[in-house]
Design an enzyme around this catalytic site. Structure first.
Site, mmCIF file in Angstrom:
data_model
loop_
_atom_site.group_PDB
_atom_site.id
_atom_site.type_symbol
_atom_site.label_atom_id
_atom_site.label_comp_id
_atom_site.label_asym_id
_atom_site.label_seq_id
_atom_site.Cartn_x
_atom_site.Cartn_y
_atom_site.Cartn_z
ATOM 1 N N LYS A 88 37.847 -8.872 -13.026
ATOM 2 C CA LYS A 88 36.394 -9.045 -13.148
ATOM 3 C C LYS A 88 36.069 -9.206 -14.631
ATOM 4 O O LYS A 88 36.313 -8.305 -15.425
ATOM 5 C CB LYS A 88 35.657 -7.831 -12.561
ATOM 6 C CG LYS A 88 34.155 -7.781 -12.892
ATOM 7 C CD LYS A 88 33.433 -6.604 -12.230
ATOM 8 C CE LYS A 88 31.980 -6.493 -12.708
ATOM 9 N NZ LYS A 88 31.254 -5.352 -12.117
ATOM 10 N N ASP B 65 26.799 -7.241 -18.204
ATOM 11 C CA ASP B 65 26.140 -6.977 -16.925
ATOM 12 C C ASP B 65 24.828 -6.252 -17.184
ATOM 13 O O ASP B 65 24.795 -5.025 -17.337
ATOM 14 C CB ASP B 65 27.066 -6.116 -16.035
ATOM 15 C CG ASP B 65 26.415 -5.801 -14.689
ATOM 16 O OD1 ASP B 65 25.382 -6.429 -14.362
ATOM 17 O OD2 ASP B 65 26.951 -4.928 -13.970
ATOM 18 N N LYS C 268 19.250 -3.028 -14.908
ATOM 19 C CA LYS C 268 19.734 -1.666 -15.147
ATOM 20 C C LYS C 268 18.757 -0.930 -16.065
ATOM 21 O O LYS C 268 18.216 -1.538 -16.996
ATOM 22 C CB LYS C 268 21.098 -1.715 -15.859
ATOM 23 C CG LYS C 268 22.272 -2.063 -14.971
ATOM 24 C CD LYS C 268 23.577 -1.992 -15.752
ATOM 25 C CE LYS C 268 24.754 -2.466 -14.932
ATOM 26 N NZ LYS C 268 25.068 -1.625 -13.775
ATOM 27 N N ASP D 61 32.070 -4.458 -19.002
ATOM 28 C CA ASP D 61 32.221 -4.941 -17.628
ATOM 29 C C ASP D 61 33.218 -6.109 -17.536
ATOM 30 O O ASP D 61 33.501 -6.605 -16.445
ATOM 31 C CB ASP D 61 30.850 -5.355 -17.069
ATOM 32 C CG ASP D 61 30.709 -5.030 -15.584
ATOM 33 O OD1 ASP D 61 31.475 -4.173 -15.086
ATOM 34 O OD2 ASP D 61 29.854 -5.643 -14.918
ATOM 35 N N ASP E 116 22.635 -6.374 -9.104
ATOM 36 C CA ASP E 116 23.549 -5.589 -9.949
ATOM 37 C C ASP E 116 24.902 -5.372 -9.259
ATOM 38 O O ASP E 116 25.849 -4.907 -9.882
ATOM 39 C CB ASP E 116 22.893 -4.250 -10.304
ATOM 40 C CG ASP E 116 23.570 -3.569 -11.479
ATOM 41 O OD1 ASP E 116 24.367 -4.242 -12.167
ATOM 42 O OD2 ASP E 116 23.297 -2.368 -11.709
ATOM 43 N N GLU F 209 27.064 -7.488 -8.687
ATOM 44 C CA GLU F 209 27.458 -8.872 -8.983
ATOM 45 C C GLU F 209 28.971 -9.050 -9.071
ATOM 46 O O GLU F 209 29.482 -10.137 -8.813
ATOM 47 C CB GLU F 209 26.793 -9.335 -10.289
ATOM 48 C CG GLU F 209 27.523 -8.938 -11.583
ATOM 49 C CD GLU F 209 27.726 -7.444 -11.783
ATOM 50 O OE1 GLU F 209 26.911 -6.654 -11.259
ATOM 51 O OE2 GLU F 209 28.699 -7.047 -12.443
ATOM 52 N N ARG G 62 31.386 -7.982 -7.265
ATOM 53 C CA ARG G 62 32.001 -8.315 -5.979
ATOM 54 C C ARG G 62 31.753 -9.774 -5.610
ATOM 55 O O ARG G 62 32.566 -10.395 -4.936
ATOM 56 C CB ARG G 62 31.501 -7.345 -4.890
ATOM 57 C CG ARG G 62 30.025 -7.392 -4.656
ATOM 58 C CD ARG G 62 29.515 -6.197 -3.861
ATOM 59 N NE ARG G 62 29.451 -4.968 -4.659
ATOM 60 C CZ ARG G 62 29.077 -3.795 -4.180
ATOM 61 N NH1 ARG G 62 28.743 -3.658 -2.903
ATOM 62 N NH2 ARG G 62 29.037 -2.739 -4.963
HETATM 63 N N1 BES Z 1 29.452 -2.964 -13.592
HETATM 64 C C1 BES Z 1 28.790 -2.112 -12.665
HETATM 65 C C2 BES Z 1 29.597 -0.847 -12.309
HETATM 66 C C3 BES Z 1 29.848 0.136 -13.424
HETATM 67 C C4 BES Z 1 29.063 1.261 -13.518
HETATM 68 C C5 BES Z 1 30.895 -0.019 -14.303
HETATM 69 C C6 BES Z 1 29.312 2.196 -14.513
HETATM 70 C C7 BES Z 1 31.141 0.908 -15.292
HETATM 71 C C8 BES Z 1 30.360 2.016 -15.387
HETATM 72 C C9 BES Z 1 28.528 -2.866 -11.368
HETATM 73 O O1 BES Z 1 28.311 -4.212 -11.478
HETATM 74 C C10 BES Z 1 27.306 -2.244 -10.742
HETATM 75 O O2 BES Z 1 26.305 -2.283 -11.383
HETATM 76 N N2 BES Z 1 27.440 -1.710 -9.551
HETATM 77 C C11 BES Z 1 26.368 -1.084 -8.892
HETATM 78 C C12 BES Z 1 26.487 -1.399 -7.424
HETATM 79 C C13 BES Z 1 25.294 -0.982 -6.612
HETATM 80 C C14 BES Z 1 24.105 -1.829 -6.979
HETATM 81 C C15 BES Z 1 25.626 -1.143 -5.158
HETATM 82 C C16 BES Z 1 26.460 0.422 -9.124
HETATM 83 O O3 BES Z 1 27.567 0.940 -9.184
HETATM 84 O O4 BES Z 1 25.429 1.045 -9.281
HETATM 85 ZN ZN ZN Z 2 29.222 -5.150 -13.129
HETATM 86 ZN ZN ZN Z 3 26.281 -4.696 -11.893
#
Ligand code: BES
Ligand code: ZN
Ligand code: ZN
Length: 469
Positions: free
Chosen positions: A230, A235, A242, A253, A312, A314, A316
């Protein structure tokens, strides 16, 4: 820093690595003094004896971390250029850990400092009771640690300096340097490949996306591995923006992508007799009038339709298309491993230090856990179940990009990815969620502040062991 078991002419300082047993020994020269200073030789405990230019460091079960702590304490001190490290450990594994700990521990990211110091440690001479010179062990540990530092350097770059095109250039330069094949898909090529999920995520960015394919192809190999990263160079969360406290550090990210590059660097420099293909989706997730939106329905490369409920989630979406592309480009392989900072839920579940290992093949998951342990990383299997799969169901499209339950987010993200793994490959697939360990905000073990290079050591260990089965 050069590491050797050959004596140095000048020594500025001696590090003495001991455990609580060594501390009890009557032969220990500084025993009285150490007792007076209540030194217990606990893990990472330091005791500096200035008059005799000795630094005692304790260890329990993590030699690399002890070495990293002592090296960090000394690095940058003007007079310390040549160090002797005294230990009564004399096995290959310990020498490996010492080397790893020294190179990973001395790493500092100072690219953006206007004043950089060049007062670094030059030589580390390991003095152990063994007569062996351990040159192969030291060489291997050095190669893997340097690749991990290479990964750290890229992750630590600011998002405005490292956007998809730059990541592609870094991959190309690595390929040139290490004789790897490298093919870069630009915007038009990505469109031709129908990677619409990836393109939707990228749409509001001023930077075009890149899909990178970089490969190590030795002759006469028996095994082939695909590693998918990834590469979100930033992000922001997109329209599901966020909160600022969570947005800062999201330059990290792109860690999965950078780990893939570190793995390719390692396997090529170690001349491993395994074919390794790295695939990276390099994209920036931003906001703007042309952002993709919650409620949008995307048609992924493999034909599945996805309703977006949160922009967010994204990573996946990007991985969905890159996973399908990788399986299209290389149809025969033994393993397909994706590496991603995919979910905050994984960090909630297993903490900051541990990678979540997911997949449908328990034996494979356990194997990766073992590789993590042997290489100095923490990783733990997380198990899917059929009830969790149902939580991605969607009324409008084939699936939704988030689940309908607030719990088990690391697993439901993993299950989303599973939708893009062909049936024949399900048992060959592993998903590594490195959201916890990829970026370090408080120093731990061999990791300084910033990127850790999580995943490089464990996956290289995994690839190295493939032929040994
Ligand atoms: N890049 C983030 C996940 C992340 C969080 C990485 C903290 C490193 C530290 C990912 O893209 C994300 O934002 N995921 C969301 C998914 C949710 C919206 C289902 C999350 O984990 O909150
Ligand atoms: Zn991300
Ligand atoms: Zn994200």
């Amino acid at each position: 820093m050069k590491i050797t078991t050959e004596k140095l002419d000048n020594i500025d300082l001696e590090i003495v690595l001991i455990n609580d047993n060594d501390l009890k020994s009557k032969n220990l020269v500084d025993k009285v003094l150490l007792d007076k200073l209540s030194f217990k030789a606990e893990q990472d405990e330091l005791c500096f004896l200035a008059e005799s230019s000795k630094l005692y460091v304790g260890y329990n079960d993590d030699i690399a971390s002890s070495i990293a702590s002592s090296i960090r304490f000394l690095d940058g001190k003007e007079f310390v250029k040549n160090i002797k490290l005294t230990t009564n450990l004399s096995d290959e594994e310990s020498i490996y850990k010492i080397t790893n700990g020294a190179i990973l521990g001395v790493y500092k990211f100072d690219k953006y400092k206007s004043k950089r110091t060049n007062k670094h440690i030059k030589n580390l001479y390991i003095s152990s009771p063994s007569q062996k010179n351990f040159s192969q062990t030291i060489k291997k540990a050095t190669t893997i640690a340097n690749s991990t530092n290479f990964t750290r350097d890229i992750v630590n770059m600011a998002p405005d300096d490292c956007y998809p095109k730059v990541l592609a250039k870094i991959a190309k330069d690595l390929a040139k340097e290490n004789n790897l094949e490298c093919n870069i898909l630009k915007q038009k090529d990505i469109e031709k490949e129908n990677m619409n999920a990836l393109l939707a995520v990228a749409r509001a960015s001023r930077h075009d996306s890149r899909v990178i394919h970089i490969s190590h192809k030795p002759k006469d190999v028996k095994h082939r591995v695909l590693v998918i990263g990834k590469g979100l160079t930033y992000d922001s969360g997109g329209l599901s923006l966020k909160p600022s406290d969570f947005m800062a550090t999201m330059k990290s990210d792109k860690s999965g992508a950078c780990t893939v590059l570190g793995i390719l660097k390692s396997v090529s420099e170690l001349n491993l007799n395994v074919e390794v293909h790295g695939f990276i989706g390099a994209v920036e997730n931003m906001i703007g009038g042309d952002s993709y939106k919650p409620d949008d329905v995307l048609k992924a490369k493999n034909g599945k339709t996805i309703e977006v409920k949160n922009t967010d989630a994204e990573g996946r979406l990007v991985l969905a298309d890159v996973l399908d592309f990788a399986q299209q480009e290389i149809s025969e392989f033994d393993y397909i491993i994706d590496i991603a900072t995919l979910t905050g839920a994984c960090v909630v579940g297993v903490g900051n230090y541990t990678t979540g290992i997911m997949g449908h093949n328990d034996e494979l998951k356990n194997k990766m856990k073992e590789c993590a342990k042997n290489s100095g990383e923490f990783a733990t299997p997380l198990d899917f179940n059929r009830f969790l799969s149902k939580t991605l169901k969607n009324e409008t499209a084939d699936i939704c990009n988030i689940s309908n339950t607030r719990y088990g987010g690391a697993l439901t993200a993993g299950l989303f990815l599973s939708e893009f793994i062909k049936d024949a490959n399900k048992d060959k697939w592993l998903h590594l969620d490195i959201a916890g360990p990829a970026f370090v905000e408080h120093i731990w073990g061999v990791n300084p502040h910033g990127a850790s290079g999580a995943g490089v050591r464990m996956v290289v260990e995994f690839i190295e062991n493939i032929n040994k089965k």
